[in-house]
Design an enzyme around this catalytic site. Structure first.
Site, PDB file in Angstrom:
ATOM      1  N   GLY A   1      -0.911  -8.605   5.193  1.00  0.00           N
ATOM      2  CA  GLY A   1      -0.190  -7.837   4.191  1.00  0.00           C
ATOM      3  C   GLY A   1       1.316  -8.016   4.275  1.00  0.00           C
ATOM      4  O   GLY A   1       2.000  -8.132   3.252  1.00  0.00           O
ATOM      5  N   THR A   2       1.849  -8.045   5.489  1.00  0.00           N
ATOM      6  CA  THR A   2       3.297  -8.162   5.640  1.00  0.00           C
ATOM      7  C   THR A   2       3.789  -9.471   5.041  1.00  0.00           C
ATOM      8  O   THR A   2       4.786  -9.507   4.312  1.00  0.00           O
ATOM      9  CB  THR A   2       3.671  -8.061   7.135  1.00  0.00           C
TER      10      THR A   2
ATOM     11  N   ASN B   1      -0.104   4.275   2.049  1.00  0.00           N
ATOM     12  CA  ASN B   1      -0.871   4.183   3.294  1.00  0.00           C
ATOM     13  C   ASN B   1      -0.931   5.501   4.052  1.00  0.00           C
ATOM     14  O   ASN B   1      -1.866   5.756   4.797  1.00  0.00           O
ATOM     15  CB  ASN B   1      -0.289   3.096   4.210  1.00  0.00           C
TER      16      ASN B   1
ATOM     17  N   SER C   1      -4.574  -7.184   2.263  1.00  0.00           N
ATOM     18  CA  SER C   1      -4.611  -7.509   3.688  1.00  0.00           C
ATOM     19  C   SER C   1      -6.051  -7.376   4.180  1.00  0.00           C
ATOM     20  O   SER C   1      -6.706  -6.359   3.912  1.00  0.00           O
ATOM     21  CB  SER C   1      -3.714  -6.530   4.446  1.00  0.00           C
ATOM     22  N   GLY C   2      -6.525  -8.375   4.912  1.00  0.00           N
ATOM     23  CA  GLY C   2      -7.919  -8.379   5.363  1.00  0.00           C
ATOM     24  C   GLY C   2      -8.297  -7.174   6.203  1.00  0.00           C
ATOM     25  O   GLY C   2      -9.355  -6.566   6.000  1.00  0.00           O
ATOM     26  N   HIS C   3      -7.411  -6.789   7.131  1.00  0.00           N
ATOM     27  CA  HIS C   3      -7.858  -5.781   8.102  1.00  0.00           C
ATOM     28  C   HIS C   3      -7.821  -4.348   7.578  1.00  0.00           C
ATOM     29  O   HIS C   3      -8.080  -3.404   8.317  1.00  0.00           O
ATOM     30  CB  HIS C   3      -7.088  -5.921   9.427  1.00  0.00           C
TER      31      HIS C   3
ATOM     32  N   THR D   1      -1.936 -25.156   8.263  1.00  0.00           N
ATOM     33  CA  THR D   1      -3.394 -25.328   8.287  1.00  0.00           C
ATOM     34  C   THR D   1      -4.075 -23.980   8.052  1.00  0.00           C
ATOM     35  O   THR D   1      -3.729 -22.983   8.680  1.00  0.00           O
ATOM     36  CB  THR D   1      -3.822 -25.919   9.654  1.00  0.00           C
TER      37      THR D   1
ATOM     38  N   CYS E   1       2.180   1.689  12.174  1.00  0.00           N
ATOM     39  CA  CYS E   1       3.267   0.768  12.498  1.00  0.00           C
ATOM     40  C   CYS E   1       4.489   1.529  12.995  1.00  0.00           C
ATOM     41  O   CYS E   1       5.396   0.955  13.542  1.00  0.00           O
ATOM     42  CB  CYS E   1       3.634  -0.054  11.264  1.00  0.00           C
TER      43      CYS E   1
HETATM   44  C1  LIG Z   1       0.555  -0.324   2.286  1.00  0.00           C
HETATM   45  C2  LIG Z   1       0.679  -1.356   3.357  1.00  0.00           C
HETATM   46  N1  LIG Z   1       1.413  -2.453   3.120  1.00  0.00           N
HETATM   47  C3  LIG Z   1       1.558  -3.423   4.036  1.00  0.00           C
HETATM   48  C4  LIG Z   1       0.945  -3.333   5.278  1.00  0.00           C
HETATM   49  C5  LIG Z   1       1.096  -4.449   6.270  1.00  0.00           C
HETATM   50  O1  LIG Z   1      -0.114  -5.174   6.340  1.00  0.00           O
HETATM   51  P1  LIG Z   1      -0.472  -6.061   7.627  1.00  0.00           P
HETATM   52  O2  LIG Z   1      -0.759  -5.101   8.736  1.00  0.00           O
HETATM   53  O3  LIG Z   1      -1.684  -6.833   7.213  1.00  0.00           O
HETATM   54  O4  LIG Z   1       0.678  -6.934   7.898  1.00  0.00           O
HETATM   55  C6  LIG Z   1       0.195  -2.190   5.577  1.00  0.00           C
HETATM   56  C7  LIG Z   1      -0.388  -2.001   6.917  1.00  0.00           C
HETATM   57  O5  LIG Z   1      -0.516  -0.889   7.392  1.00  0.00           O
HETATM   58  C8  LIG Z   1       0.049  -1.191   4.584  1.00  0.00           C
HETATM   59  O6  LIG Z   1      -0.664  -0.087   4.822  1.00  0.00           O
END
Ligand SMILES: Cc1ncc(COP(=O)(O)O)c(C=O)c1O
Length: 402
Positions: free
Chosen positions: A71-72, A147, A195-197, A233, A332
């Site tokens: 996601g980042t 989030n 974002s996958g996770h 890759t 985070c």
């Molecule tokens: C709304 C949102 N954006 C971005 C991110 C960042 O994603 P990633 O952890 O895959 O880098 C998160 C992760 O908590 C998120 O909740």
């Protein structure tokens, strides 16, 4: 001790079908998707299939999907890839740091940035966006679901306003994937991050939807992978996992909509019903508590609750000691001493922001787990309130008595 996980917004469990789909690409199918021999072709075919699955979830063309490391990276790519010095970016004060800090960095590189405020429910108002738009506004970036609170933004209206002013529209849909329909045509966005996770695929995987004809500068330099938009890759196994998770997400969304069409009272096992059971149970048992973001529309799995006179951090640890994993603020930020920027932007006082805990359910959460949480949470809150108004002291006592 029974372990109950209610922190799905931090990361979701990797589901067995996702792991099964990935496994061969860590062993016998180890090819590089750029190689022309058979192993390479197998890897390429798997990446292509995954791209089709993600595109189906977003209702876009496969060629409009760029796989990323999460996601980042997707958020950074959307902002850095479209903006140049002299451009104007509009985003909000309640974005994830992946957007917020990217925007702050862009500011130091000559991009004008406006951070829109939100209402006390956590909503971004169309009027606020309209009055911030300028002739040089190049991009508007507003997240789809927050989030921390789960609050859902009126993305379609915001995107229409951005387009009417000649700007592009990006949405961080990372916390919406698998919870809300993500049809990019209905949402009206030009760029969308997942974002996958956060959707039962592995950590370190993600994608950015880039509408055809949107010019995106690459952040990295190297090979011509991902149509030159993201060299490197491919993480074949991770991409396959993301593709499988996208298929599961589509299936759940179809089930969710059949369920809500078929009955007036939701099935007790739907995410929304579990979340409501959790909220109602806690609020019935705990005084001086409430829901942050209510009554704005929220994604079905997220509940951000305040418990006045309790330090969220102490509550998170107390619950963890009893086997229940929740989170205070966004994961985070844990370790940081600042209260949540989202909750303070919503106008919560600092003590109330510090007294707020996020419960985020997953597709694996059961009624039994919710009922167990309904015993643990009121007891832990009562104990912390009893011990001391200063939860740091309370925490010490709790740690020594457990
Ligand atoms: C709304 C949102 N954006 C971005 C991110 C960042 O994603 P990633 O952890 O895959 O880098 C998160 C992760 O908590 C998120 O909740």
């Amino acid at each position: 001790m029974r372990r109950i996980y209610m922190d799905a917004n931090a990361t979701t469990p990797l589901l067995p079908p996702v792991l099964d789909a990935m496994r061969p690409f860590w062993s016998q199918e180890f090819g590089n998707a750029s190689s022309i021999h058979q192993r390479g072709q197998h890897a390429r075919a798997a990446v292509d299939r995954a791209r089709e699955s993600v595109a189906a979830l977003l209702n876009c063309r496969a060629a409009e999907i760029v796989f990323t490391s999460g996601g980042t990276e997707s958020d950074n790519m959307a902002l850095f890839g479209t903006l140049a010095p002299g451009d104007h970016l509009i985003t909000t004060g309640i974005e994830h740091h992946a957007v917020l800090h990217a925007a702050q960095e862009l500011e130091t590189r000559g991009v004008d940035v406006t951070f829109l405020p939100c209402t006390c429910e956590g909503l971004i108002e169309l009027a606020a966006l309209r009055s911030a738009l300028r002739p040089n506004t190049r991009l508007v970036s507003v997240m789809l679901a927050n989030n921390e609170t789960g609050v859902i933004q009126p993305v379609r209206d915001l995107a229409d306003a951005a387009h009417a002013a000649g700007a592009l529209f990006h949405t961080d849909a990372i916390q919406a994937a698998g919870k809300l329909p993500l049809d990019v045509k209905t949402l009206g966005c030009d760029l969308l991050s997942i974002s996958g996770h956060k959707m039962y695929a592995p950590q370190g995987t993600g994608a950015l939807f880039v509408r055809r004809n949107v010019r995106l500068k690459s952040m990295f330099f190297g090979g011509l992978h991902e149509r030159g938009r993201r060299p490197g890759t491919e993480n074949v196994a991770g991409i396959v996992g993301l593709g499988k998770a996208a298929e599961l997400a589509r299936m759940w969304l179809a089930e969710d909509s059949t369920r809500s069409e078929a009955s007036t009272s939701d099935s007790p096992h739907s995410l929304a019903a579990l979340r409501d059971r959790l909220e109602q149970g806690i609020l019935a048992a705990v005084e001086e508590a409430g829901i942050n973001g209510d009554p704005a529309p929220r994604v079905a799995n997220t509940s951000n609750l305040y418990f006045d006179h309790v330090e969220a951090e102490a509550l998170v640890i107390a619950l963890d000691l009893k086997g229940l994993a929740v989170s205070g603020g966004s994961a985070c930020q844990s370790g940081a001493t600042e209260p949540s920027h989202v909750l303070t932007a919503m106008g919560l006082s600092e003590p109330r922001a510090r007294a707020s805990v996020r419960f985020s359910l997953s597709r694996l959460t059961t009624v039994d787990e919710v009922d167990a949480a309904l015993k643990l949470v009121p007891a832990a809150v009562a104990r912390l309130r009893e011990l001391s108004p200063r939860s740091s002291q309370a925490l010490n006592q709790l740690a020594t008595s457990n």
